[in-house]
Write a protein that holds these residues in place. Structure first.
Motif, PDB file in Angstrom:
ATOM      1  N   ALA A 274      -3.690  -0.766  23.209  1.00 46.15           N
ATOM      2  CA  ALA A 274      -3.024  -0.232  22.018  1.00 46.15           C
ATOM      3  C   ALA A 274      -2.981  -1.276  20.911  1.00 46.15           C
ATOM      4  N   LYS A 275      -2.689  -2.529  21.259  1.00 43.86           N
ATOM      5  CA  LYS A 275      -2.660  -3.609  20.272  1.00 43.86           C
ATOM      6  C   LYS A 275      -4.033  -3.821  19.657  1.00 43.86           C
ATOM      7  N   VAL A 276      -5.087  -3.778  20.467  1.00 43.37           N
ATOM      8  CA  VAL A 276      -6.454  -3.961  19.971  1.00 43.37           C
ATOM      9  C   VAL A 276      -6.818  -2.872  18.970  1.00 43.37           C
ATOM     10  N   LEU A 277      -6.609  -1.612  19.348  1.00 41.59           N
ATOM     11  CA  LEU A 277      -6.991  -0.496  18.481  1.00 41.59           C
ATOM     12  C   LEU A 277      -6.147  -0.479  17.209  1.00 41.59           C
ATOM     13  N   THR A 278      -4.860  -0.772  17.337  1.00 38.25           N
ATOM     14  CA  THR A 278      -3.985  -0.811  16.167  1.00 38.25           C
ATOM     15  C   THR A 278      -4.460  -1.862  15.168  1.00 38.25           C
ATOM     16  N   THR A 279      -4.799  -3.056  15.662  1.00 36.95           N
ATOM     17  CA  THR A 279      -5.239  -4.130  14.776  1.00 36.95           C
ATOM     18  C   THR A 279      -6.564  -3.796  14.100  1.00 36.95           C
ATOM     19  N   LEU A 280      -7.498  -3.185  14.838  1.00 37.65           N
ATOM     20  CA  LEU A 280      -8.791  -2.838  14.252  1.00 37.65           C
ATOM     21  C   LEU A 280      -8.638  -1.799  13.149  1.00 37.65           C
ATOM     22  N   ILE A 281      -7.787  -0.796  13.376  1.00 40.13           N
ATOM     23  CA  ILE A 281      -7.574   0.223  12.349  1.00 40.13           C
ATOM     24  C   ILE A 281      -6.841  -0.392  11.156  1.00 40.13           C
ATOM     25  N   GLN A 282      -5.828  -1.215  11.424  1.00 39.37           N
ATOM     26  CA  GLN A 282      -5.105  -1.877  10.333  1.00 39.37           C
ATOM     27  C   GLN A 282      -6.037  -2.732   9.488  1.00 39.37           C
ATOM     28  N   ASN A 283      -6.981  -3.434  10.121  1.00 39.44           N
ATOM     29  CA  ASN A 283      -7.938  -4.253   9.370  1.00 39.44           C
ATOM     30  C   ASN A 283      -8.742  -3.391   8.402  1.00 39.44           C
ATOM     31  N   ALA A 284      -9.186  -2.218   8.889  1.00 41.00           N
ATOM     32  CA  ALA A 284      -9.953  -1.326   8.021  1.00 41.00           C
ATOM     33  C   ALA A 284      -9.102  -0.850   6.854  1.00 41.00           C
ATOM     34  N   VAL A 285      -7.857  -0.506   7.134  1.00 46.70           N
ATOM     35  CA  VAL A 285      -6.955  -0.022   6.079  1.00 46.70           C
ATOM     36  C   VAL A 285      -6.717  -1.105   5.025  1.00 46.70           C
ATOM     37  N   LYS A 286      -6.461  -2.349   5.465  1.00 48.64           N
ATOM     38  CA  LYS A 286      -6.100  -3.427   4.552  1.00 48.64           C
ATOM     39  C   LYS A 286      -7.287  -4.013   3.805  1.00 48.64           C
ATOM     40  N   HIS A 287      -8.427  -4.110   4.492  1.00 48.34           N
ATOM     41  CA  HIS A 287      -9.522  -4.899   3.938  1.00 48.34           C
ATOM     42  C   HIS A 287     -10.736  -4.078   3.504  1.00 48.34           C
ATOM     43  N   ALA A 288     -11.006  -2.944   4.150  1.00 46.36           N
ATOM     44  CA  ALA A 288     -12.203  -2.173   3.802  1.00 46.36           C
ATOM     45  C   ALA A 288     -12.017  -1.386   2.520  1.00 46.36           C
ATOM     46  N   TYR A 289     -10.821  -0.815   2.359  1.00 47.89           N
ATOM     47  CA  TYR A 289     -10.547   0.027   1.198  1.00 47.89           C
ATOM     48  C   TYR A 289      -9.401  -0.590   0.399  1.00 47.89           C
ATOM     49  N   ARG A 290      -9.710  -1.556  -0.445  1.00 48.75           N
ATOM     50  CA  ARG A 290      -8.664  -2.316  -1.131  1.00 48.75           C
ATOM     51  C   ARG A 290      -8.099  -1.586  -2.337  1.00 48.75           C
ATOM     52  N   GLU A 291      -8.891  -0.759  -2.978  1.00 47.92           N
ATOM     53  CA  GLU A 291      -8.422  -0.097  -4.188  1.00 47.92           C
ATOM     54  C   GLU A 291      -8.397   1.419  -4.051  1.00 47.92           C
ATOM     55  N   THR A 292      -9.364   2.004  -3.367  1.00 47.24           N
ATOM     56  CA  THR A 292      -9.426   3.452  -3.197  1.00 47.24           C
ATOM     57  C   THR A 292      -9.352   3.803  -1.728  1.00 47.24           C
ATOM     58  N   GLY A 293      -8.978   5.035  -1.449  1.00 46.74           N
ATOM     59  CA  GLY A 293      -8.863   5.490  -0.065  1.00 46.74           C
ATOM     60  C   GLY A 293     -10.218   5.668   0.584  1.00 46.74           C
ATOM     61  N   GLY A 294     -10.180   6.034   1.856  1.00 53.27           N
ATOM     62  CA  GLY A 294     -11.420   6.216   2.593  1.00 53.27           C
ATOM     63  C   GLY A 294     -11.151   6.812   3.955  1.00 53.27           C
ATOM     64  N   GLN A 295     -12.078   6.582   4.868  1.00 54.40           N
ATOM     65  CA  GLN A 295     -11.992   7.173   6.196  1.00 54.40           C
ATOM     66  C   GLN A 295     -12.323   6.131   7.257  1.00 54.40           C
ATOM     67  N   VAL A 296     -11.570   6.145   8.356  1.00 59.22           N
ATOM     68  CA  VAL A 296     -11.857   5.320   9.518  1.00 59.22           C
ATOM     69  C   VAL A 296     -12.244   6.253  10.665  1.00 59.22           C
ATOM     70  N   HIS A 297     -13.376   5.980  11.288  1.00 63.74           N
ATOM     71  CA  HIS A 297     -13.861   6.820  12.384  1.00 63.74           C
ATOM     72  C   HIS A 297     -13.672   6.082  13.704  1.00 63.74           C
ATOM     73  N   LEU A 298     -12.992   6.705  14.632  1.00 68.11           N
ATOM     74  CA  LEU A 298     -12.761   6.123  15.951  1.00 68.11           C
ATOM     75  C   LEU A 298     -13.481   7.003  16.981  1.00 68.11           C
ATOM     76  N   ARG A 299     -14.475   6.438  17.627  1.00 66.65           N
ATOM     77  CA  ARG A 299     -15.342   7.206  18.520  1.00 66.65           C
ATOM     78  C   ARG A 299     -15.314   6.617  19.917  1.00 66.65           C
ATOM     79  N   VAL A 300     -15.259   7.484  20.941  1.00 68.87           N
ATOM     80  CA  VAL A 300     -15.231   7.048  22.339  1.00 68.87           C
ATOM     81  C   VAL A 300     -16.347   7.758  23.103  1.00 68.87           C
ATOM     82  N   ARG A 301     -17.133   6.990  23.841  1.00 71.22           N
ATOM     83  CA  ARG A 301     -18.174   7.572  24.679  1.00 71.22           C
ATOM     84  C   ARG A 301     -18.253   6.807  26.005  1.00 71.22           C
TER      85      ARG A 301
END
Length: 388
Positions: A274-301
């Motif tokens: 849970a800590k790993v996935l939370t941090t990875l998603i938080q990184n995308a939220v904070k750093h990938a989309y700094r000014e405009t919104g976007g989408q994070v895709h979480l895929r499991v296979r």
């Protein structure tokens, strides 16, 4: 004596820095990015003072090339430039610099920051040599990286605190000289009181910053966050993680799309994952989309009968090679400021490797996005607990 390479296309700037540092260091000079890279190919300096605005090849590009090369990646770079805004500083740190000095520079600031970086490099190299001689185990090598990361993160607040203390010391000496000569006026006293108040304020704020960094590290190294290996539904865990991040996702206008397929049941450390996935998603939220919104895709296979692959992908700003090569360094971040005190992907890799028994890879392309890929066993090895 330590070797410093000064890179600037203006000879007057090179001469000023040479005169300032030559008594304590061996100083070499380059007037272009190409000359700097050629010099480093022949001899590694202990520190590089690098101008940003240069013709043909900017300081940012020079720094990216240095950080992309394993041989020169560890050489600390301080940008010295007229661009002194907060955004300019953030840009410099994103390209891998360890510090940022605006022009026109103040002699005491340059000396203090150079002295700080050289001391940190010497301490890091000394520690690394002793560890290599004494230990050959992966966990002890991880301790060495951790200490180097903490030292790097502490360099800025401690360096700023040193500068503030030096300013205060010089001001007190001037005030004492005026008083001893009987030339102290009320206006002089008011001026020195203002300088003293500002210096003490900066000193206290930077020392508090250093303490918060240490506290953040101590909290991040708790043994598996109190976790125990047990059986759980991966789909249920993913929904809990996304639900817990809902306020942050909404605030940044970022959506999180789940592509899980059939639910999988793992025998693993639920809290660590849970800590790993939370941090990875938080990184995308904070750093990938700094000014405009976007989408994070979480895929499991599933992969084979006993492993699975989890990918966390964004389509944000991405990272240049010099930044990508450092994402697993302790406390490294593409942003400068309070957020840099988070252990980030360093603790994620430790959790994936030592707690979950898996592997993590991060791929990124500027302007295209970033993908973190986890390869995890369905049943984690119970003996591989995170203890460092």
């Amino acid at each position: 004596m330590p070797l410093i390479l000064v890179v600037d296309d203006q000879p007057s700037n090179i001469h000023a820095l040479y005169q300032l540092l030559v008594d304590d260091c061996e100083v070499s000079m380059a007037t272009s990015g190409a000359e700097a890279l050629a010099f480093c190919a022949q001899q590694l300096p202990d520190l590089i003072l690098l101008d940003v605005l240069m013709p043909e090849m900017s300081g940012y590009e020079v720094c990216d090339r240095l950080k992309a090369d394993p041989r020169t990646r560890g050489v600390p770079v301080i940008f010295v430039t007229v661009q002194g805004s907060a955004d300019d500083e953030a840009e410099g740190f994103a390209h891998g610099a360890v510090d940022y000095i605006p022009k026109p520079f103040v002699d005491v600031v340059v000396k203090a920051r150079v002295r700080t970086q050289l001391a940190l490099k010497l301490a890091s190299e000394s520690f690394a040599r002793s560890q290599i001689e004494l230990f050959q185990r992966d966990k002890l090598a991880s301790v060495g990286r951790t200490i180097a990361g903490i030292a790097q993160e502490l360099s800025s607040p401690l360096g700023n605190a040193l500068i503030s203390a030096c300013t205060l010391q010089d001001d007190v000496a001037q005030l004492g000289g005026l008083a001893q000569a009987g030339q102290l006026r009320r206006s002089d006293l008011d001026k020195h009181l203002r300088v003293s108040e500002e210096s003490v304020g900066l000193l206290l704020s930077n020392l508090q910053r250093a303490l918060s960094i240490v506290d953040s590290f101590l909290q991040s190294t708790a043994d598996n966050f109190g976790d125990q290996r047990r059986s759980f539904s991966l789909l249920e865990l993913l929904h809990e993680v996304v639900a817990g991040l809902a306020p942050s996702l909404e605030a940044h206008q970022v959506g999180c799309e789940l592509d899980v397929g059939d639910d999988l049941h793992l025998l693993s450390f639920r809290g660590a994952l849970a800590k790993v996935l939370t941090t990875l998603i938080q990184n995308a939220v904070k750093h990938a989309y700094r000014e405009t919104g976007g989408q994070v895709h979480l895929r499991v296979r599933p992969q084979g009968t006993d492993q699975l692959v989890i990918t966390v992908q964004d389509h944000g700003i991405g990272m240049p090679p010099g930044v990508l090569g450092r994402v697993f360094d302790p406390f490294f971040s593409t942003r400068f400021g309070a957020q840099r005190s988070e252990p980030g992907l360093y603790i994620v890799r430790n959790l994936v490797t030592f707690a979950l028994g898996g592997q993590i890879q991060v791929e990124s392309t500027p302007g295209v996005g970033t993908t973190a890929r986890l390869l995890l066993p369905m049943i984690s090895p119970e003996s591989r607990r995170l203890t460092s």
